[in-house]
Design an enzyme around this catalytic site. Structure first.
Site, PDB file in Angstrom:
ATOM      1  N   LYS A 237       0.847  -1.190   0.000  1.00 61.03           N
ATOM      2  CA  LYS A 237       0.000   0.000   0.000  1.00 61.03           C
ATOM      3  C   LYS A 237       0.884   1.241   0.000  1.00 61.03           C
ATOM      4  O   LYS A 237       1.829   1.350   0.784  1.00 61.03           O
ATOM      5  CB  LYS A 237      -0.901  -0.011   1.236  1.00 61.03           C
ATOM      6  CG  LYS A 237      -1.958   1.079   1.262  1.00 61.03           C
ATOM      7  CD  LYS A 237      -2.859   0.898   2.472  1.00 61.03           C
ATOM      8  CE  LYS A 237      -3.936   1.978   2.519  1.00 61.03           C
ATOM      9  NZ  LYS A 237      -4.825   1.808   3.684  1.00 61.03           N
ATOM     10  N   GLU A 315     -18.886  -5.437  10.429  1.00 64.63           N
ATOM     11  CA  GLU A 315     -19.755  -4.661  11.300  1.00 64.63           C
ATOM     12  C   GLU A 315     -20.778  -5.524  12.035  1.00 64.63           C
ATOM     13  O   GLU A 315     -21.091  -5.274  13.205  1.00 64.63           O
ATOM     14  CB  GLU A 315     -20.460  -3.570  10.496  1.00 64.63           C
ATOM     15  CG  GLU A 315     -19.547  -2.478   9.967  1.00 64.63           C
ATOM     16  CD  GLU A 315     -18.881  -2.814   8.650  1.00 64.63           C
ATOM     17  OE1 GLU A 315     -18.097  -1.983   8.152  1.00 64.63           O
ATOM     18  OE2 GLU A 315     -19.148  -3.911   8.104  1.00 64.63           O
ATOM     19  N   ARG A 343     -25.378  -1.639   8.096  1.00 68.27           N
ATOM     20  CA  ARG A 343     -25.033  -3.018   7.729  1.00 68.27           C
ATOM     21  C   ARG A 343     -25.300  -3.980   8.890  1.00 68.27           C
ATOM     22  O   ARG A 343     -25.381  -5.191   8.693  1.00 68.27           O
ATOM     23  CB  ARG A 343     -23.561  -3.110   7.335  1.00 68.27           C
ATOM     24  CG  ARG A 343     -23.125  -2.053   6.334  1.00 68.27           C
ATOM     25  CD  ARG A 343     -21.725  -2.288   5.849  1.00 68.27           C
ATOM     26  NE  ARG A 343     -21.721  -3.301   4.812  1.00 68.27           N
ATOM     27  CZ  ARG A 343     -20.616  -3.809   4.279  1.00 68.27           C
ATOM     28  NH1 ARG A 343     -19.437  -3.431   4.717  1.00 68.27           N
ATOM     29  NH2 ARG A 343     -20.688  -4.714   3.333  1.00 68.27           N
TER      30      ARG A 343
END
Length: 568
Positions: A237, A315, A343
């Site tokens: 990244k 979540e 969610r």
């Protein structure tokens, strides 16, 4: 080279020797443009070569390319003819920070909620099979996204079929933070082949995700297999930009626009207060779904490392795990973006509220969020959550009330509590004249005919509107409900003393405080109106401009009151 690329066909026409130069030019372009406009930098720097390879092997848009999550799709946008639009990235009317079907035929899903692309891929592959269409589906999925349960539900179906879905695993060991849990350890230990093959998928890897030729060769192999397959790419990244690669927090996951002022935010205020609460309350623990830094839990994690739990991009699990902690005698604080709590609504309803468990939810980015657009606006929670039995929902107006309401929330022992606040700079404290029931009176004049109920940080615009209305001889009271659910009977009684009550809210009008108050005062002489956001998906723009466009500033509130009173 970028100036000559208007479609993936131009990428396929390049010679192999030109690809490394193209990758370098893409990185230079990204660093320049994203620093100027703000946006997701680190994820895209890490996805340069694998995106080039995808567009050389597959033929978009006949073959469908999906990104999970969509914040790693900037290179895809560049290679599909949108370089010239990057000066408008995340600006009003400009390029979205995520895939957008409205922008290009090469985009199919607006995918900023993680762990969904594989389910889309499974469904598309089924549709293509039934239509006898020779179209492939390629899903570029981060290892962070694989911490979400939906990925495994999808892989269970993909691996159990013969449909040729290609899963390109962009494994950089991170989402915002380092990838949490046993999956990350399994990938790091080289157990990926056994893991995916046990689910019925072929496995190709590991591949150096920054070697475009290696990725291209792996994708050609995957394509010729004609069955479900995982191509496992290792990437870094922030690749190619030392400032990002050395950023231990999140590899410059997202950067602000250059020259933007850095102000103290609501998240900063929460970060300070939750540490103070943690010092006073050893039973308080905090939960994050792979967003330790963005939701302000880094200081808590440093102060109390054994009391912070990163569950990954999961979540639903976060909420039910918090329920289990509450059953065990702890008081969990689940810090999450408002848009992502939707969610896990079932878990909040059936796993927390049904058991009357003391779990506090802190909703960052509530209301209008700005440049991240429709999928990130936290417009829905204040309309949906009041239906949950026993849930208490607070909306602080300033730094002091955030600290007070957060402490009140963690003191509740018989059900869930929620504290919501926006993605915005903090303003000054707004003092109250007096306290009635659960609400604060911010402005009170004799014989007021109008009551403005200011929800959360809209107290400032409401007070400014009240002053302006006074110049039109309109007498106005202003109150802050503090707790917007359940409805405070003292607020109902106070509201009934006024001719017109206008609830001003940074949420959708359906199910909002004003709607519930209107039901409570139905049949009386008091007219109650809700002044909120329309129940539709709003495009990206700055928070201030979106609020102003929907009349949720002092001028808009003033105009609305005068219109309703018939004053010209």
């Amino acid at each position: 080279m970028l100036a000559d690329i208007s479609s993936p066909a131009d990428v396929r026409a390049l010679s192999s020797s030109e690809l490394s130069s193209l990758a370098a030019e893409i990185r230079s372009f990204l660093i320049s443009k994203v620093h100027r406009t703000g946006g997701h930098l680190g994820p895209n720097l890490g996805a340069v070569e694998l995106t080039i390879a995808v567009h050389r092997v597959f033929t978009s848009p006949v073959d469908v390319v999906l990104f999970d999550t969509g914040h790693q799709s900037y290179v895809h946008k560049m290679l599909t003819g949108r370089c010239a639009e990057f000066d408008s990235l995340r600006q009003a009317g400009g390029l979205s920070g995520y895939p957008s079907a409205a922008e290009s035929a090469h985009d199919v899903i607006e995918n900023s909620h993680a762990s969904t692309a594989l389910s889309y891929a499974d469904g598309l592959a089924k549709a293509f099979e039934l239509a006898s269409a020779e179209r492939r589906v390629v899903a570029i999925v981060g290892d962070g996204a694989l911490t979400g349960g939906m990925c495994w539900e999808a892989l269970n179906n993909i691996g159990g079929s013969s449909r040729p879905v290609v899963v390109l695993l962009n494994d950089n060991g991170r989402s915002y933070d380092p990838t949490a849990g046993g999956l990350a350890a399994s990938l790091l230990a080289g157990s990926a082949r056994a893991l995916f093959e046990s689910l019925g998928l072929a496995y190709i890897g590991e591949v150096d995700g920054h070697d475009v030729h290696a990725v291209e060769n792996a994708l050609w192999e995957a394509k010729t297999l004609g069955r479900p397959v995982v191509v496992h790419c290792r990437t870094v990244k922030g690749k190619g930009y030392p400032a990002a690669e050395s950023d231990e927090a999140d590899r410059m996951h997202a950067v602000g626009a250059s020259g933007a002022a850095s102000s103290r935010t609501w998240t900063d205020a929460f970060a300070d207060e939750i540490v103070a609460i943690g010092s006073d309350r050893p039973d308080v623990v905090c939960v994050t779904a792979a967003m330790l830094e963005p939701v302000g839990l880094r200081p808590f994690s440093e102060a109390f490392p054994s009391r912070i739990f990163d569950v990954g991009i999961a979540e639903q699990h976060a909420v039910t795990s918090a329920a289990g902690m509450a059953m065990g005698g702890l008081h969990p604080v689940v810090a999450i973006y408002a848009t992502f709590l939707s969610r896990a609504f079932d878990q909040l309803l059936m796993d927390v509220a049904l058991h009357r468990l003391p779990v506090t939810f802190v909703l960052d980015r509530a209301g209008v969020t700005g440049a991240d657009g429709a999928s990130h606006h936290g417009m829905w929670d204040a309309s949906i959550l009041p239906v949950v039995p026993g849930l208490r929902l607070a909306a602080p107006r300033d730094p002091s009330s955030l600290a007070t309401l957060l402490r009140e929330a963690v003191e509740v022992s018989d059900g869930p509590t929620v504290v919501r606040y926006p993605k915005a700079a903090l303003g000054p404290d707004v003092p109250a004249m007096r306290h009635v029931g659960h609400f604060d009176v911010l402005r009170e004049v004799p014989d007021a005919e109008v009551l403005l109920i200011s929800v959360g940080p809209l107290a400032g615009p409401c007070l400014a509107a009240a002053e302006e209305l006074a110049s039109h001889d309109v007498r106005v009271d202003v109150v802050d409900p503090r707790w917007i659910a359940p409805l405070d009977p003292h607020l109902v009684k106070f509201s009934g003393r006024h001719r017109l009550v206008l609830a001003v809210e940074d949420t959708t009008s359906t199910g909002a405080l004003g709607a519930r108050l209107g039901q409570a005062l139905a049949g009386t002489s008091t007219c109650v109106a809700t002044f909120a956001l329309p129940p539709r998906f709003l495009p990206h723009d700055s928070r201030a401009r979106i609020l102003r466009a929907h009349g949720l500033d002092s001028a808009g509130i003033t105009t609305s009151v005068l219109k309703r009173l018939g004053v010209k």
